[in-house]
Scaffold this motif. Structure first.
Motif, PDB file in Angstrom:
ATOM      1  N   LEU A 249       0.821  -1.209   0.000  1.00  0.00           N
ATOM      2  CA  LEU A 249       0.000   0.000   0.000  1.00  0.00           C
ATOM      3  C   LEU A 249       0.855   1.258   0.000  1.00  0.00           C
ATOM      4  CD1 LEU A 249      -2.761  -1.039   2.569  1.00  0.00           C
ATOM      5  CD2 LEU A 249      -2.985  -0.897   0.095  1.00  0.00           C
ATOM      6  N   SER A 250       1.924   1.227   0.771  1.00  0.00           N
ATOM      7  CA  SER A 250       2.804   2.393   0.830  1.00  0.00           C
ATOM      8  C   SER A 250       3.500   2.613  -0.502  1.00  0.00           C
ATOM      9  CB  SER A 250       3.836   2.209   1.946  1.00  0.00           C
ATOM     10  OG  SER A 250       3.212   2.109   3.201  1.00  0.00           O
ATOM     11  N   PHE A 251       4.010   1.548  -1.098  1.00  0.00           N
ATOM     12  CA  PHE A 251       4.714   1.680  -2.367  1.00  0.00           C
ATOM     13  C   PHE A 251       3.776   2.146  -3.480  1.00  0.00           C
ATOM     14  CE2 PHE A 251       6.309  -0.284  -6.350  1.00  0.00           C
ATOM     15  CZ  PHE A 251       7.498   0.428  -6.444  1.00  0.00           C
ATOM     16  N   LEU A 252       2.526   1.680  -3.449  1.00  0.00           N
ATOM     17  CA  LEU A 252       1.548   2.063  -4.467  1.00  0.00           C
ATOM     18  C   LEU A 252       0.859   3.380  -4.145  1.00  0.00           C
ATOM     19  CD1 LEU A 252      -0.109  -1.430  -5.091  1.00  0.00           C
ATOM     20  CD2 LEU A 252       1.628  -0.302  -6.479  1.00  0.00           C
ATOM     21  N   MET A 253       1.222   3.968  -2.987  1.00  0.00           N
ATOM     22  CA  MET A 253       0.615   5.232  -2.545  1.00  0.00           C
ATOM     23  C   MET A 253      -0.901   5.097  -2.475  1.00  0.00           C
ATOM     24  SD  MET A 253       2.910   8.128  -4.469  1.00  0.00           S
ATOM     25  CE  MET A 253       4.693   8.225  -4.185  1.00  0.00           C
ATOM     26  N   ALA A 254      -1.358   3.986  -1.945  1.00  0.00           N
ATOM     27  CA  ALA A 254      -2.780   3.722  -1.829  1.00  0.00           C
ATOM     28  C   ALA A 254      -3.306   4.264  -0.511  1.00  0.00           C
ATOM     29  CB  ALA A 254      -3.047   2.215  -1.915  1.00  0.00           C
ATOM     30  N   ARG A 257      -7.285   3.195   4.259  1.00  0.00           N
ATOM     31  CA  ARG A 257      -8.628   2.806   4.697  1.00  0.00           C
ATOM     32  C   ARG A 257      -9.505   2.323   3.540  1.00  0.00           C
ATOM     33  NH1 ARG A 257     -10.381   7.348   9.246  1.00  0.00           N
ATOM     34  NH2 ARG A 257      -8.717   6.884  10.725  1.00  0.00           N
ATOM     35  N   THR A 258      -9.491   3.049   2.430  1.00  0.00           N
ATOM     36  CA  THR A 258     -10.416   2.737   1.345  1.00  0.00           C
ATOM     37  C   THR A 258      -9.843   1.753   0.342  1.00  0.00           C
ATOM     38  OG1 THR A 258      -9.640   4.667   0.091  1.00  0.00           O
ATOM     39  CG2 THR A 258     -11.529   4.984   1.561  1.00  0.00           C
ATOM     40  N   GLN A 259      -8.541   1.791   0.110  1.00  0.00           N
ATOM     41  CA  GLN A 259      -7.953   0.949  -0.930  1.00  0.00           C
ATOM     42  C   GLN A 259      -7.266  -0.295  -0.385  1.00  0.00           C
ATOM     43  OE1 GLN A 259      -5.494   3.444  -3.394  1.00  0.00           O
ATOM     44  NE2 GLN A 259      -7.181   4.791  -3.947  1.00  0.00           N
ATOM     45  N   LYS A 260      -7.146  -0.402   0.917  1.00  0.00           N
ATOM     46  CA  LYS A 260      -6.523  -1.593   1.498  1.00  0.00           C
ATOM     47  C   LYS A 260      -7.325  -2.852   1.190  1.00  0.00           C
ATOM     48  CE  LYS A 260      -4.522  -3.385   5.784  1.00  0.00           C
ATOM     49  NZ  LYS A 260      -4.181  -3.070   7.192  1.00  0.00           N
ATOM     50  N   PRO A 261      -8.654  -2.859   1.378  1.00  0.00           N
ATOM     51  CA  PRO A 261      -9.415  -4.074   1.009  1.00  0.00           C
ATOM     52  C   PRO A 261      -9.314  -4.380  -0.481  1.00  0.00           C
ATOM     53  CG  PRO A 261     -10.722  -2.632   2.418  1.00  0.00           C
ATOM     54  CD  PRO A 261      -9.517  -1.850   2.003  1.00  0.00           C
ATOM     55  N   PHE A 262      -9.309  -3.330  -1.314  1.00  0.00           N
ATOM     56  CA  PHE A 262      -9.217  -3.534  -2.758  1.00  0.00           C
ATOM     57  C   PHE A 262      -7.919  -4.246  -3.119  1.00  0.00           C
ATOM     58  CE2 PHE A 262      -7.494  -2.034  -6.806  1.00  0.00           C
ATOM     59  CZ  PHE A 262      -8.515  -2.383  -7.677  1.00  0.00           C
ATOM     60  N   TRP A 263      -6.776  -3.742  -2.618  1.00  0.00           N
ATOM     61  CA  TRP A 263      -5.499  -4.340  -2.992  1.00  0.00           C
ATOM     62  C   TRP A 263      -5.330  -5.722  -2.365  1.00  0.00           C
ATOM     63  CZ3 TRP A 263      -2.586  -3.868  -6.887  1.00  0.00           C
ATOM     64  CH2 TRP A 263      -1.316  -4.462  -6.908  1.00  0.00           C
ATOM     65  N   ASP A 264      -5.881  -5.929  -1.190  1.00  0.00           N
ATOM     66  CA  ASP A 264      -5.826  -7.259  -0.583  1.00  0.00           C
ATOM     67  C   ASP A 264      -6.531  -8.276  -1.483  1.00  0.00           C
ATOM     68  OD1 ASP A 264      -5.313  -9.219   1.369  1.00  0.00           O
ATOM     69  OD2 ASP A 264      -7.294  -8.945   2.233  1.00  0.00           O
ATOM     70  N   ARG A 265      -7.668  -7.895  -2.038  1.00  0.00           N
ATOM     71  CA  ARG A 265      -8.386  -8.792  -2.955  1.00  0.00           C
ATOM     72  C   ARG A 265      -7.588  -9.022  -4.238  1.00  0.00           C
ATOM     73  NH1 ARG A 265     -14.002  -6.091  -3.702  1.00  0.00           N
ATOM     74  NH2 ARG A 265     -14.247  -7.790  -5.219  1.00  0.00           N
ATOM     75  N   THR A 434      -4.415  -8.861 -14.447  1.00  0.00           N
ATOM     76  CA  THR A 434      -5.639  -9.639 -14.603  1.00  0.00           C
ATOM     77  C   THR A 434      -6.481  -9.587 -13.336  1.00  0.00           C
ATOM     78  OG1 THR A 434      -4.501 -11.135 -16.132  1.00  0.00           O
ATOM     79  CG2 THR A 434      -6.548 -11.926 -15.149  1.00  0.00           C
ATOM     80  N   ALA A 435      -5.819  -9.708 -12.194  1.00  0.00           N
ATOM     81  CA  ALA A 435      -6.529  -9.657 -10.915  1.00  0.00           C
ATOM     82  C   ALA A 435      -7.150  -8.287 -10.688  1.00  0.00           C
ATOM     83  CB  ALA A 435      -5.565 -10.002  -9.781  1.00  0.00           C
ATOM     84  N   VAL A 436      -6.450  -7.223 -11.068  1.00  0.00           N
ATOM     85  CA  VAL A 436      -6.996  -5.873 -10.921  1.00  0.00           C
ATOM     86  C   VAL A 436      -8.268  -5.726 -11.740  1.00  0.00           C
ATOM     87  CG1 VAL A 436      -6.603  -3.460 -11.548  1.00  0.00           C
ATOM     88  CG2 VAL A 436      -4.849  -4.715 -10.305  1.00  0.00           C
ATOM     89  N   ASP A 437      -8.223  -6.184 -12.987  1.00  0.00           N
ATOM     90  CA  ASP A 437      -9.413  -6.090 -13.842  1.00  0.00           C
ATOM     91  C   ASP A 437     -10.582  -6.857 -13.236  1.00  0.00           C
ATOM     92  OD1 ASP A 437      -8.012  -4.555 -15.661  1.00  0.00           O
ATOM     93  OD2 ASP A 437      -7.419  -6.283 -16.895  1.00  0.00           O
ATOM     94  N   MET A 438     -10.297  -8.015 -12.694  1.00  0.00           N
ATOM     95  CA  MET A 438     -11.347  -8.828 -12.096  1.00  0.00           C
ATOM     96  C   MET A 438     -11.982  -8.115 -10.891  1.00  0.00           C
ATOM     97  SD  MET A 438     -12.907 -11.774 -12.298  1.00  0.00           S
ATOM     98  CE  MET A 438     -11.798 -12.870 -13.178  1.00  0.00           C
ATOM     99  N   VAL A 439     -11.155  -7.575 -10.013  1.00  0.00           N
ATOM    100  CA  VAL A 439     -11.677  -6.915  -8.815  1.00  0.00           C
ATOM    101  C   VAL A 439     -12.419  -5.636  -9.188  1.00  0.00           C
ATOM    102  CG1 VAL A 439     -11.044  -5.858  -6.612  1.00  0.00           C
ATOM    103  CG2 VAL A 439      -9.877  -7.927  -7.381  1.00  0.00           C
ATOM    104  N   LEU A 440     -11.916  -4.902 -10.168  1.00  0.00           N
ATOM    105  CA  LEU A 440     -12.619  -3.701 -10.620  1.00  0.00           C
ATOM    106  C   LEU A 440     -14.008  -4.051 -11.144  1.00  0.00           C
ATOM    107  CD1 LEU A 440      -9.771  -1.739 -12.461  1.00  0.00           C
ATOM    108  CD2 LEU A 440     -10.912  -1.084 -10.334  1.00  0.00           C
ATOM    109  N   SER A 456      -6.847   5.333  -9.597  1.00  0.00           N
ATOM    110  CA  SER A 456      -6.004   5.729 -10.736  1.00  0.00           C
ATOM    111  C   SER A 456      -4.536   5.858 -10.339  1.00  0.00           C
ATOM    112  CB  SER A 456      -6.508   7.042 -11.336  1.00  0.00           C
ATOM    113  OG  SER A 456      -6.523   8.073 -10.358  1.00  0.00           O
ATOM    114  N   THR A 457      -4.274   6.470  -9.181  1.00  0.00           N
ATOM    115  CA  THR A 457      -2.884   6.600  -8.719  1.00  0.00           C
ATOM    116  C   THR A 457      -2.283   5.228  -8.443  1.00  0.00           C
ATOM    117  OG1 THR A 457      -3.333   8.768  -7.740  1.00  0.00           O
ATOM    118  CG2 THR A 457      -1.375   7.597  -6.974  1.00  0.00           C
ATOM    119  N   LEU A 458      -3.066   4.374  -7.815  1.00  0.00           N
ATOM    120  CA  LEU A 458      -2.596   3.018  -7.528  1.00  0.00           C
ATOM    121  C   LEU A 458      -2.237   2.288  -8.819  1.00  0.00           C
ATOM    122  CD1 LEU A 458      -4.122   0.614  -4.930  1.00  0.00           C
ATOM    123  CD2 LEU A 458      -3.756  -0.194  -7.247  1.00  0.00           C
TER     124      LEU A 458
END
Length: 691
Positions: A249-254, A257-265, A434-440, A456-458
């Motif tokens: 999360l830190s490296f991706l500047m996510a 609170r809001t993007q942690k569940p997204f990136w975990d998925r 591929t995983a990002v597209d799926m979760v989006l 978008s920043t992530l």
């Protein structure tokens, strides 16, 4: 030897009138010459309890023609006076800072000899006792000529330390010399030591390489990211899958609170795709297609259940189908079984056909068909789509027909979905997109229509990781390291085994950017800290590890722009000592350092600092830093340093011994680079005389 008497006593200074017989500023005692009339030299005086008070000369005065007659009774009719500052007290041959009982007027003032300093500094001969060395030499005293200053190994290395000073003041030389002293010891070599240097400028391979002549038992390793192994450096890698969620999360500047569940998925989906293709090579494409169909069915069900208008439903559903079709095209290779590709294509075509709209009405074509997508019996059948003028219908068939697709094997899809990524386990980073597209798609199916804007920043930072050459040291295609412990053992020789190796490790980070540098230092340090944290009992005090942080202000800054939200170095500074994990920080900008890290240091080697902001910051952070130190530090020449803290009983100004070989940090000789010619012709040589 007595040189004068105290004629004035104040809380922080004593005024001393010299004897008229003390005509020189030097004396010879037992063949050793002592300079007592210099600023910074040491003198001593007795109090009423018979305790010696050690003092430092801070001022020298000559009162020609004044008050000489008044002190003639005490042999004090000299015109010279000195002002001395009390430092500490020598009680029963043990030194302690501070003064309890002050001296009385006309107390004698004496020379401080080498023997006195030996008592104060508690030196032995420095030889190994029962094979254990106790001191290292750091240099010579600036106040007592030719007096060697040594540091107690336990007192210096069992707490965090800081080496501070302007560029060119001698910090790198000091660190290199200290390492030379440790790793050149003979008669029980330092094979139990473990030092990891984060070399931000690529200075130390020259100082610690073969020409350093370290003990033969010492193994030195030099790493450098984004290169191939060469004669000096080995390739340094930091596998991406060893990063924890917070570091991602830190490296991706996510947003945590809001993007942690997204990136975990996203990470979990990447691991599932990897597990599909890694479990059974003969059946992986089939399982992938089945899992994709199961995921799309869930998305379509959510869309149908959530949206009221048929037109909006079908628009959203067609968008999901089209996006997933593109994702499948990017994920499946050309050598995949044609039957699998045909089945998946038929499924996507069927979903698209079922999104038919006739005068704004879908006539429940899609919602009715979704129930048939999943196999109820043990053996999946085939689904066919029948097109009518105003709607579509579906039916099951026991045999495959043109345009039909195989029902979803929900049990197998659930088995895939139950695969969970555990910290430190390998997954293939090629599946991240591929995983990002799926979760989006899943988020949009749930109604989060602005998710792409929020991430978008992530996504930009993810592209930086996937495609930028600077991150190549993180991208490895094979699971060379099974977990954190395996990585630490193979890369740094850190393990629970009896063997001891790789005592001195240098990581050259001079060619990586700030983001990669912060990530690299933080992740490695976090893994080392976690490894030490799980030690219990006596194992906590065994196999200590020292991290040397060169140019520390670059990655343990105090400002809020630090890429890693949790500064692992602050955690190590607070808790590392309990686990025998220590920091040695080196910085030319102390004012940019974390207050927590700097204040937790117990030893300080401060070279010349001219910046007033840095001096004020040091003064505000360190509890026992006084104004006298500021003057000494400002007037220091390159190579000189003020040492104070746990490693010395009292502050000492030292000329640090030059490291041979020295780090690659010396200044460029501009005039030689500009004007020197290797071979001058006769015409170029002005000293050449004509015959």
């Amino acid at each position: 030897m007595k040189i004068g008497k105290i004629i004035s006593v104040e809380y922080d200074k004593f005024r001393v009138r010299l004897f008229h017989t003390t005509r020189n500023s030097t004396v010879n005692i037992d063949g050793k010459v002592y300079y007592f009339g210099n600023i910074g030299s040491y003198l001593k005086t007795l109090n009423s309890s018979g305790e010696y008070i050690m003092c430092e000369v801070v001022s020298i005065i000559d009162w020609v023609g004044h008050e000489n007659q008044v002190y003639s009774t005490y042999n004090l009719d000299s015109s010279r006076e000195i002002i001395i500052k009390p430092i500490g007290t020598l009680v029963n041959e043990k030194f302690c800072m501070g003064v309890g009982i002050f001296p009385s007027l006309y107390s004698d003032v004496e020379i401080v000899t080498f023997n006195d300093l030996d008592l104060i500094l508690s030196y032995n001969e420095g030889d190994a006792v029962n094979g254990v060395h106790s001191t290292i030499s750091i240099g010579t005293s600036k106040s007592l000529i030719n007096y060697s200053i040594e540091l107690d190994i336990n007192r210096f290395f069992n707490i965090h330390s800081a080496v501070l000073g302007n560029s060119g003041s001698g910090k790198s030389n000091t660190i290199a010399h200290i390492l030379h002293e440790v790793y050149r010891k003979h008669g029980n070599e330092a094979i139990g030591a473990k030092t990891i240097i984060f070399d931000a400028n690529g200075e130390y391979p020259m100082a610690l390489g073969e020409e350093a002549h370290l003990n033969n038992e010492i193994e030195s390793v030099f790493y450098k990211p984004n290169i191939s192994d060469n004669g000096v450096h080995k390739r340094f890698v930091l596998p991406y899958y060893l990063m924890n969620l917070d570091e991602w999360l830190s490296f991706l500047m996510a947003s945590e609170r809001t993007q942690k569940p997204f990136w975990d998925r996203v990470l979990q989906e990447s691991y599932k795709f990897y597990s599909i293709f890694n479990a059974d090579k003969r059946n992986d494409a089939h399982r992938f297609a089945n899992y994709i169909k199961w995921k799309l069915r869930q998305m379509l069900f959510n869309i149908v259940s959530r949206i009221d208008s048929d037109t909006s439903k079908m628009t959203a559903a067609k968008g999901a189908v089209a996006t997933l079709r593109q994702t499948c095209n990017n994920s499946l290779d050309d050598d995949v079984d044609n039957n699998v590709l045909t089945d998946l294509a038929n499924f996507l075509n069927a979903c698209n056909d079922l999104c038919v709209i006739n005068f704004g009405n879908n006539n429940d074509s899609l919602s009715n068909a979704l129930d048939l997508f999943t196999a109820i019996d043990s053996e999946p059948k085939y689904v066919c789509v029948i097109k009518y003028k105003d709607h579509c219908d579906t039916k099951l068939s026991d045999t495959v027909t043109e345009g039909a697709f195989r029902q979803i094997d929900e049990n197998d899809a659930l088995l895939v979905d139950q695969n969970k990524l555990m910290p430190g386990k390998y997954f293939d980073y090629h599946y991240l997109r591929t995983a990002v597209d799926m979760v989006l798609l899943e988020e949009e199916a749930h109604g989060n229509l602005h998710i792409r804007d929020f991430t978008s920043t992530l996504m930009s930072r993810l592209d930086f990781f996937l495609y930028n050459p600077e991150c190549a040291f993180m991208r490895i295609d094979t699971p060379d390291y099974q977990d954190y412990n395996d990585y630490l053992e193979k890369m740094f020789g850190i393990s629970d085994s009896e063997g001891k190796s790789k005592q001195l490790i240098t990581i050259d980070s001079s060619e990586v950017g700030t983001d990669a540098l912060e990530l690299m230092t933080s992740v490695v340090s976090r893994m080392v800290f976690d490894y030490r944290k799980y030690k219990f009992g006596e194992s906590r005090q065994q196999k200590p590890i020292h991290l040397i942080l060169d140019e520390a202000h670059r990655y343990i800054r105090k400002d809020a722009n630090y890429i890693m939200r949790e500064n692992i170095f602050e955690k190590i500074a607070r808790e590392g000592r309990k686990y025998s994990l220590y920091l040695i920080i080196s910085s030319q900008r102390p004012s940019e350092l974390s207050q927590t890290v700097l204040s937790q240091c117990g030893n300080y080697i401060v070279h010349r600092i001219q910046n007033e902001v840095d001096m004020k910051y040091i003064y505000s952070v360190l509890p026992y830093f006084c104004e006298d130190y500021i003057t000494k530090i400002k007037q220091a020449v390159p190579g000189e340093a003020l040492i104070f803290g746990n490693c010395v009983p009292m502050p000492i100004m030292v000329k640090v011994e030059e490291a041979v070989p020295a780090p690659n940090s010396k200044n460029c000789d501009i005039k030689m680079e500009w004007f020197y010619k290797e071979a001058m012709t006769d015409e170029d040589n002005p000293n050449k005389q004509n015959d």
